[in-house]
Design a protein around this motif. Structure first.
Motif, PDB file in Angstrom:
ATOM      1  N   TYR A   9      72.932  66.707 -67.388  1.00  0.00           N
ATOM      2  CA  TYR A   9      73.514  67.389 -66.236  1.00  0.00           C
ATOM      3  C   TYR A   9      73.496  66.481 -65.012  1.00  0.00           C
ATOM      4  O   TYR A   9      72.516  65.774 -64.754  1.00  0.00           O
ATOM      5  CB  TYR A   9      72.748  68.673 -65.932  1.00  0.00           C
ATOM      6  CG  TYR A   9      73.117  69.818 -66.835  1.00  0.00           C
ATOM      7  CD1 TYR A   9      74.244  70.581 -66.582  1.00  0.00           C
ATOM      8  CD2 TYR A   9      72.334  70.128 -67.946  1.00  0.00           C
ATOM      9  CE1 TYR A   9      74.594  71.642 -67.410  1.00  0.00           C
ATOM     10  CE2 TYR A   9      72.671  71.186 -68.786  1.00  0.00           C
ATOM     11  CZ  TYR A   9      73.802  71.940 -68.508  1.00  0.00           C
ATOM     12  OH  TYR A   9      74.159  72.995 -69.331  1.00  0.00           O
ATOM     13  N   GLU A  51      69.334  75.609 -66.814  1.00  0.00           N
ATOM     14  CA  GLU A  51      70.321  74.832 -67.554  1.00  0.00           C
ATOM     15  C   GLU A  51      70.754  75.618 -68.787  1.00  0.00           C
ATOM     16  O   GLU A  51      69.935  75.957 -69.633  1.00  0.00           O
ATOM     17  CB  GLU A  51      69.738  73.479 -67.945  1.00  0.00           C
ATOM     18  CG  GLU A  51      69.463  72.584 -66.734  1.00  0.00           C
ATOM     19  CD  GLU A  51      68.905  71.232 -67.142  1.00  0.00           C
ATOM     20  OE1 GLU A  51      68.544  71.078 -68.321  1.00  0.00           O
ATOM     21  OE2 GLU A  51      68.833  70.350 -66.282  1.00  0.00           O
ATOM     22  N   ARG A  71      63.562  71.196 -63.464  1.00  0.00           N
ATOM     23  CA  ARG A  71      64.599  72.208 -63.585  1.00  0.00           C
ATOM     24  C   ARG A  71      64.271  73.224 -64.681  1.00  0.00           C
ATOM     25  O   ARG A  71      64.605  74.390 -64.590  1.00  0.00           O
ATOM     26  CB  ARG A  71      65.960  71.563 -63.880  1.00  0.00           C
ATOM     27  CG  ARG A  71      66.528  70.810 -62.693  1.00  0.00           C
ATOM     28  CD  ARG A  71      67.902  70.308 -63.026  1.00  0.00           C
ATOM     29  NE  ARG A  71      68.343  69.347 -62.040  1.00  0.00           N
ATOM     30  CZ  ARG A  71      69.251  68.423 -62.273  1.00  0.00           C
ATOM     31  NH1 ARG A  71      69.808  68.337 -63.454  1.00  0.00           N
ATOM     32  NH2 ARG A  71      69.621  67.581 -61.334  1.00  0.00           N
ATOM     33  N   GLN A  85      76.182  71.988 -61.101  1.00  0.00           N
ATOM     34  CA  GLN A  85      75.738  70.992 -62.068  1.00  0.00           C
ATOM     35  C   GLN A  85      76.595  71.121 -63.330  1.00  0.00           C
ATOM     36  O   GLN A  85      76.842  72.232 -63.810  1.00  0.00           O
ATOM     37  CB  GLN A  85      74.264  71.219 -62.424  1.00  0.00           C
ATOM     38  CG  GLN A  85      73.318  71.245 -61.244  1.00  0.00           C
ATOM     39  CD  GLN A  85      72.752  69.891 -60.930  1.00  0.00           C
ATOM     40  OE1 GLN A  85      72.684  69.019 -61.805  1.00  0.00           O
ATOM     41  NE2 GLN A  85      72.343  69.697 -59.693  1.00  0.00           N
TER      42      GLN A  85
END
Length: 298
Positions: free
Chosen positions: A242, A213, A207, A175
């Motif tokens: 992303y 992230e 996520r 990603q």
């Protein structure tokens, strides 16, 4: 009169057929491995069970009565049917049957779908008659359906918070943070981390459960769990977010997207083959699991 067929009756009928095929009691001794008197006794038992004579035996030789002819024909049909049944039953025992419901994460890369297709091809090459249903959904939805036994298997990235799920790694997906044409960060040099943290970022609630992230900006007025939704927000030129590399690739090639600090802020998501631990896997599910793992191992 024979009203119920027992194992003993089948044994006697097999002896009867052997005697006929050998041409008499004396000739059948070697084939059956018993003496002539025993054969005679067994034949008498069968005739008593049936209620009529099957053959004439004596100085004139061995010959079937009309009733014996009919019983011989019926017995041969019976044994042929039994052999057919055993063959079919053996085939069913070796055959994978039933239904399989498989969930796939939305937005998978082409090469991933090719591996899934390869696994299905391997599975269809087995001795099987299985109805397979494929559906695509967001990771949270796949997880929910697995936990509610609405799916047998699912391919996706999962929170890792559910001990009830058994997850086996399949592949990793990278990603990368992106912005689009029209966004203030699209032109110029590489933006700083402060610039990125101030930008309005697409929020991925699922996520964030995994906190994977690298950019954890609090500035966000856009929320979606779907890849298509994230792409739409980013292409608006008002948000950064992303995207999987394979989703961003065609837009990067057209000059519509720009990757932002790809090396520093990019990350990988591990995709798994998951099932519910409390659901006993059938033979078909186990076989397809093996085929999927084999396809992704190559």
């Amino acid at each position: 009169m024979l009203s119920q067929l027992r194992d003993l009756d089948l044994q006697l009928l097999r002896l009867f057929v052997t005697v006929v095929e050998c041409g008499g009691f004396s000739a059948a001794q070697g084939e059956l491995g018993i003496g002539q008197s025993t054969i005679s006794t067994q034949m008498a038992k069968l005739e008593t069970r049936l209620g009529f004579r099957l053959c004439e035996r004596g100085k004139a030789g061995f010959r079937l009565t009309p009733n014996g002819e009919q019983v011989l024909a019926a017995t041969r049909r019976l044994f042929a049917a039994i052999d057919t049944f055993k063959d079919e039953a053996r085939g069913v025992a070796d055959k994978l049957l039933g239904e399989l419901r498989i969930g796939l994460s939305e937005g998978l890369a082409t090469e991933v779908l090719e591996r899934v297709a390869e696994a299905i091809g391997r599975f269809r090459g087995r001795n099987q008659a299985v109805q397979i249903e494929l559906l695509t959904a967001m990771p949270a939805e796949l997880e929910r359906r697995l936990l509610q036994d609405q799916l047998h298997l699912a391919i996706g990235y999962f929170s890792g918070n559910q001990a009830a799920l058994e997850c086996r790694p399949l592949f990793r997906e990278r990603q990368v943070l992106h912005c689009a044409q029209g966004h203030p960060l699209f032109e110029g040099g590489e933006p700083s981390l402060q610039d990125l943290q101030r930008a309005d970022r697409v929020h991925h609630p699922y996520r964030l459960v995994q906190t994977r992230e690298p950019l954890q900006s609090a500035s966000s007025s856009a929320q979606t769990e779907q890849v298509d939704g994230a792409l739409a927000f980013i292409l608006s030129g008002r948000h950064i977010g992303y995207l999987p590399e394979h989703i961003a690739a065609p837009w990067l090639a057209r000059g519509r997207l720009r990757a932002l600090q790809a090396e520093a802020l990019g990350f990988e998501v591990q995709f798994h083959l998951a099932r519910h631990r409390g659901q006993h896997p059938g033979d078909a599910q186990q076989a397809l699991s093996e085929d999927l793992l084999a396809a992704f191992a190559t």
